[in-house]
Design an enzyme around this catalytic site. Structure first.
Site, PDB file in Angstrom:
ATOM      1  N   GLY A 277       0.778  -1.229   0.000  1.00 47.02           N
ATOM      2  CA  GLY A 277       0.000   0.000   0.000  1.00 47.02           C
ATOM      3  C   GLY A 277       0.806   1.274   0.000  1.00 47.02           C
ATOM      4  O   GLY A 277       0.257   2.359   0.098  1.00 47.02           O
TER       5      GLY A 277
ATOM      6  N   GLY B  54       2.797   2.209  -2.497  1.00 49.21           N
ATOM      7  CA  GLY B  54       2.968   2.770  -3.825  1.00 49.21           C
ATOM      8  C   GLY B  54       4.013   2.114  -4.696  1.00 49.21           C
ATOM      9  O   GLY B  54       4.500   2.723  -5.637  1.00 49.21           O
TER      10      GLY B  54
ATOM     11  N   GLU C 284     -12.103  -4.967  27.246  1.00 44.43           N
ATOM     12  CA  GLU C 284     -11.612  -3.706  26.669  1.00 44.43           C
ATOM     13  C   GLU C 284     -11.290  -2.700  27.768  1.00 44.43           C
ATOM     14  O   GLU C 284     -10.328  -1.934  27.671  1.00 44.43           O
ATOM     15  CB  GLU C 284     -12.625  -3.109  25.685  1.00 44.43           C
ATOM     16  CG  GLU C 284     -13.017  -4.014  24.517  1.00 44.43           C
ATOM     17  CD  GLU C 284     -11.840  -4.573  23.729  1.00 44.43           C
ATOM     18  OE1 GLU C 284     -10.744  -3.983  23.765  1.00 44.43           O
ATOM     19  OE2 GLU C 284     -12.020  -5.647  23.104  1.00 44.43           O
TER      20      GLU C 284
ATOM     21  N   HIS D 218      -7.806  -3.238  28.921  1.00 51.22           N
ATOM     22  CA  HIS D 218      -6.802  -2.574  28.095  1.00 51.22           C
ATOM     23  C   HIS D 218      -6.758  -1.078  28.419  1.00 51.22           C
ATOM     24  O   HIS D 218      -5.692  -0.490  28.585  1.00 51.22           O
ATOM     25  CB  HIS D 218      -7.145  -2.688  26.607  1.00 51.22           C
ATOM     26  CG  HIS D 218      -7.004  -4.058  26.018  1.00 51.22           C
ATOM     27  ND1 HIS D 218      -5.839  -4.777  26.075  1.00 51.22           N
ATOM     28  CD2 HIS D 218      -7.872  -4.823  25.313  1.00 51.22           C
ATOM     29  CE1 HIS D 218      -6.015  -5.931  25.436  1.00 51.22           C
ATOM     30  NE2 HIS D 218      -7.243  -5.982  24.968  1.00 51.22           N
TER      31      HIS D 218
ATOM     32  N   ASP E  88      -4.095 -10.143  21.118  1.00 48.45           N
ATOM     33  CA  ASP E  88      -3.370  -9.413  22.163  1.00 48.45           C
ATOM     34  C   ASP E  88      -2.087 -10.143  22.520  1.00 48.45           C
ATOM     35  O   ASP E  88      -1.024  -9.538  22.672  1.00 48.45           O
ATOM     36  CB  ASP E  88      -4.193  -9.341  23.461  1.00 48.45           C
ATOM     37  CG  ASP E  88      -5.473  -8.559  23.281  1.00 48.45           C
ATOM     38  OD1 ASP E  88      -5.553  -7.769  22.332  1.00 48.45           O
ATOM     39  OD2 ASP E  88      -6.383  -8.744  24.109  1.00 48.45           O
TER      40      ASP E  88
HETATM   41  P1  ADP Z   1       1.958  -1.502  -3.244  1.00 51.78           P
HETATM   42  O1  ADP Z   1       2.248  -1.923  -4.661  1.00 51.78           O
HETATM   43  O2  ADP Z   1       3.147  -0.932  -2.549  1.00 51.78           O
HETATM   44  O3  ADP Z   1       1.255  -2.512  -2.428  1.00 51.78           O
HETATM   45  P2  ADP Z   1       0.160   0.260  -4.570  1.00 51.78           P
HETATM   46  O4  ADP Z   1       1.066   0.979  -5.497  1.00 51.78           O
HETATM   47  O5  ADP Z   1      -0.644  -0.837  -5.149  1.00 51.78           O
HETATM   48  O6  ADP Z   1       0.949  -0.259  -3.321  1.00 51.78           O
HETATM   49  O7  ADP Z   1      -0.774   1.336  -3.873  1.00 51.78           O
HETATM   50  C1  ADP Z   1      -2.167   1.167  -3.802  1.00 51.78           C
HETATM   51  C2  ADP Z   1      -2.873   2.492  -3.989  1.00 51.78           C
HETATM   52  O8  ADP Z   1      -2.600   3.358  -2.898  1.00 51.78           O
HETATM   53  C3  ADP Z   1      -2.420   3.251  -5.206  1.00 51.78           C
HETATM   54  O9  ADP Z   1      -3.134   2.863  -6.340  1.00 51.78           O
HETATM   55  C4  ADP Z   1      -2.703   4.698  -4.822  1.00 51.78           C
HETATM   56  O10 ADP Z   1      -4.045   5.017  -5.010  1.00 51.78           O
HETATM   57  C5  ADP Z   1      -2.430   4.701  -3.336  1.00 51.78           C
HETATM   58  N1  ADP Z   1      -1.066   5.125  -3.042  1.00 51.78           N
HETATM   59  C6  ADP Z   1      -0.110   4.391  -2.428  1.00 51.78           C
HETATM   60  N2  ADP Z   1       1.025   5.087  -2.291  1.00 51.78           N
HETATM   61  C7  ADP Z   1       0.793   6.300  -2.834  1.00 51.78           C
HETATM   62  C8  ADP Z   1       1.596   7.467  -3.010  1.00 51.78           C
HETATM   63  N3  ADP Z   1       2.860   7.516  -2.574  1.00 51.78           N
HETATM   64  N4  ADP Z   1       1.039   8.534  -3.615  1.00 51.78           N
HETATM   65  C9  ADP Z   1      -0.232   8.492  -4.041  1.00 51.78           C
HETATM   66  N5  ADP Z   1      -1.027   7.436  -3.915  1.00 51.78           N
HETATM   67  C10 ADP Z   1      -0.538   6.341  -3.313  1.00 51.78           C
HETATM   68 ZN    ZN Z   2      -7.919  -7.488  23.795  1.00 55.89          ZN
END
Ligand code: ADP
Ligand code: ZN
Length: 626
Positions: A206, A208, A425, A428, A502
């Site tokens: 996630g 990029g 909870e 915690h 946990d």
């Molecule tokens: P990875 O390949 O590292 O798992 P992705 O490139 O598939 O991550 O990212 C998923 C989505 O998250 C992208 O399509 C975009 O919408 C958003 N995203 C992730 N990083 C960025 C970034 N640096 N700038 C803008 N959007 C991003």
């Molecule tokens: Zn817990």
């Protein structure tokens, strides 16, 4: 992975259909073959009352039916006018099929041809699928299995540019050189410049990696081939390897271009890991190595591979000439988050009260994908409320959904489960209030969300570069607070399974303290992590004796923490109970509200809960309980 499953499914389906086709469809259904009776035997059976029902067709001399014992039979009848009378006399149920007239004929023909039609459709479908959208036809062996399924994007299709990638400037800079090279490989060649063939993008999901790879193709205007490591690992030995061969072959024909291999760890895992080889994977990996070596570095094919587990990759993959350049794609910092939010809100109408900086400040630990998701959820909320613009309030609610998962109000919990969760909870929460240097509580809830029955969300106040030992010890204690509360209030024999995540969290922290951060006296200032921050668990790195000390140190840390947590709860039993009762009443409490109750002050709760905007903080890990 998904495509893999689909592939297997198509095969199962196909085999199933062949099986059905092997038998005449209308009479034998999966081995339940009818008994063939002569006409005289049939008539005898009718007389003795052994026939229950018969199916007749207008024009057919064939009758099928059911005997009294449930067996299916069939027989060929002469033109016997009295037969029907006899059947009626013997109370046989007669069912007449409209038979060969009009639609009936068409339908039965369709039924007969259905398996063939399906088979042909399936063949065309899989040929298309496996050949990756490009040319049609049936090449490449049975259903084109050997053909690579790499998606080929024509330059126009990759619209992503560096402008769409925000907040990871260092990685971007390193890759700009590649764009130049792809735009004019000849120029580089003339000047004798060496461009790496393969680059590894390392980082958590996630952030990029895929986006960056696409942006390079988009900027350079070159074709982009992408495939996931899991696509290479096939059911049939040899398929993965031939797929690798094909993708490189196609890429070379289309150079300059980019090959992007996502999840390369699926195929590139270390081969010597001992636990029984996977022939298919090894063959595929070998083929990949061969292909990487087999093209000239100025040919204009750049292979980018993404993984979040560089530590488990086979060292052969990382050798010079292969994936010898490594680019780390990190979580964005506060500025980066603001830039990513700016990119993603470009086409979203925002109310004047929205301050992206504030949101960025309140989202430490969010990945690019989570930020994109946050904007999307906020926009959805605003749309649902028929609003013209997205307000800060929408971001506020969206963030809870992103951090904690969607509420699952429909999930029914028994009163007892609800009470258990409330005390758990509260355990915690109480410990979070009592231990030093704990991140402040953002929310406590007993509304099931995602996979959790309830959770306590604590949020760091800002991005953290390092964490103190005290803080780590506090985190272990907060993690154990849930189970300890259950034990103290409901007894040792009534503790629930709700604490497993946990315990995992507590164990992970304790383990890292010992083996990564040099925080155990017995292990001392040693780390068992390599320079990239990955644990080296091979036996040549850690002796058996050391392993045992590690184990006992981890155990000690957790046991001491648990004892202390129980003491803290015993001393503050009424406070915990007050929090729990209030949770049972209101289901969700903010950090400030929990604090009020803890201090014994009266809680004036407005429904629904609304945070003030200053309170807009998030990030960190929720303590979820399944
Ligand atoms: P990875 O390949 O590292 O798992 P992705 O490139 O598939 O991550 O990212 C998923 C989505 O998250 C992208 O399509 C975009 O919408 C958003 N995203 C992730 N990083 C960025 C970034 N640096 N700038 C803008 N959007 C991003
Ligand atoms: Zn817990």
């Amino acid at each position: 992975m998904k495509r893999n499953t689909k592939n297997i499914l198509s095969w199962v389906f196909l085999i199933g259909i062949l099986f059905l086709m092997a038998s005449p469809f209308d009479t034998k259904i999966l081995g339940n073959a009818p008994k063939e009776l002569t006409y005289s035997k049939f008539m005898k059976a009718v007389s003795s009352g052994d026939v229950k029902e018969v199916y007749m067709r207008n024009t057919s001399s064939k009758i099928t039916g059911v005997l009294a014992d449930g067996k299916i039979f069939s027989t060929i009848t002469p033109d016997d006018a009295k037969m029907v009378e006899k059947l009626l006399d013997n109370d046989v149920e007669i069912k007449v099929d409209a038979g060969d007239s009009g639609w009936g004929y068409l339908v039965s023909a369709l039924i007969q041809w259905f398996p063939f039609l399906l088979l042909i459709g399936l063949m065309i479908y899989s040929a298309r699928q496996m050949q990756g959208g490009g040319k049609g036809g049936f090449g490449g062996g049975a259903f084109g299995i050997g053909k690579s399924r790499a998606k080929m994007f024509q330059p126009k299709k990759v619209k992503v540019t560096f402008a769409d990638v925000a907040g990871i400037d260092e990685a971007k800079q390193e890759l700009e050189e590649i764009v130049d090279f792809l735009k004019a490989p000849q120029k580089y060649k003339r000047l004798g410049g060496k461009i790496p063939r393969g680059m590894l993008l390392v980082g958590d999901p996630g952030n990029g990696k895929t986006l960056l790879a696409k942006a390079i193709a988009g900027e350079a205007g070159v074709p982009f081939f992408s495939i996931s490591g899991s696509d290479f690992v096939e059911v049939f030995v040899g398929v993965g390897a031939s797929r690798v061969r094909d993708i490189f072959e196609t890429a070379k024909k289309n150079s300059p271009c980019i090959i992007f291999i996502d999840e390369i760890d699926a195929v590139g895992r270390r081969r010597d890991s001992g636990r029984g080889g996977n022939d298919e994977r090894e063959q595929t990996l070998n083929q990949l190595l061969v292909e990487m070596d087999g093209f000239d570095e100025n040919q204009g094919v750049i292979v980018l591979a993404a993984t979040n587990r560089a530590d488990i990759l086979d060292p052969a993959l990382l050798r010079p000439g292969r994936f010898d350049r490594r680019i780390t794609v990190q979580y964005p910092d506060m500025n980066g988050r603001e830039k990513i939010l700016t990119v993603h809100t470009k086409d979203v109408p925002l109310s004047p009260d929205v301050n992206l900086k504030t949101i960025a400040r309140g989202t430490p630990g969010f990945s690019g994908a989570e930020l994109a998701n946050l904007v999307n959820e906020a926009a959805l909320l605003a749309a649902r409320g028929d609003k013209l613009a997205v307000a800060m309030k929408d971001f506020e609610l969206a963030k809870d959904k992103v951090i904690m998962g969607a509420e699952r109000k429909s999930m029914s919990m028994t009163d007892e489960e609800k009470r258990n969760t409330a005390y758990h909870e509260s355990g915690h929460a109480l410990i979070a209030l009592l231990v030093p240097q704990s991140d402040p509580i953002h929310k406590v809830t007993i509304i099931p969300r995602g996979g959790a029955l309830g959770m306590v969300v604590r949020l760091p106040e800002k991005d953290k570069v390092s964490v103190t030992k005290t803080e780590l010890l506090s985190n272990i204690r907060v993690s154990l607070g849930g189970r300890a509360a259950e034990e103290i209030f409901f007894g040792k024999e009534n503790i629930t399974t709700g604490a497993s995540s946990d315990l995992k969290q507590a164990t992970d922290v304790a383990k890292k303290m010992v083996i990564k951060w040099g925080m155990s006296d017995k292990i001392g200032l040693r780390t068992f992590y390599d320079s990239d921050g990955y644990y080296m668990d091979a036996s040549d790195q850690i002796s058996q004796e050391t392993s045992q000390i590690i184990d006992s140190e981890v155990k000690k840390l957790i046991e001491e923490a648990y004892t202390e947590v129980k003491e803290l709860i015993m001393k503050n039993k009424e406070k915990l109970e007050r929090i729990a009762l209030s949770l049972l009443e209101h289901e969700t409490l903010t950090g400030d509200e929990v604090k009020l109750i803890f201090e014994g002050k009266e809680l004036k709760k407005e429904e629904p809960i609304e945070d003030s905007l200053d309170d807009f903080k998030m990030g960190g890990l929720p303590t979820g309980d399944e």
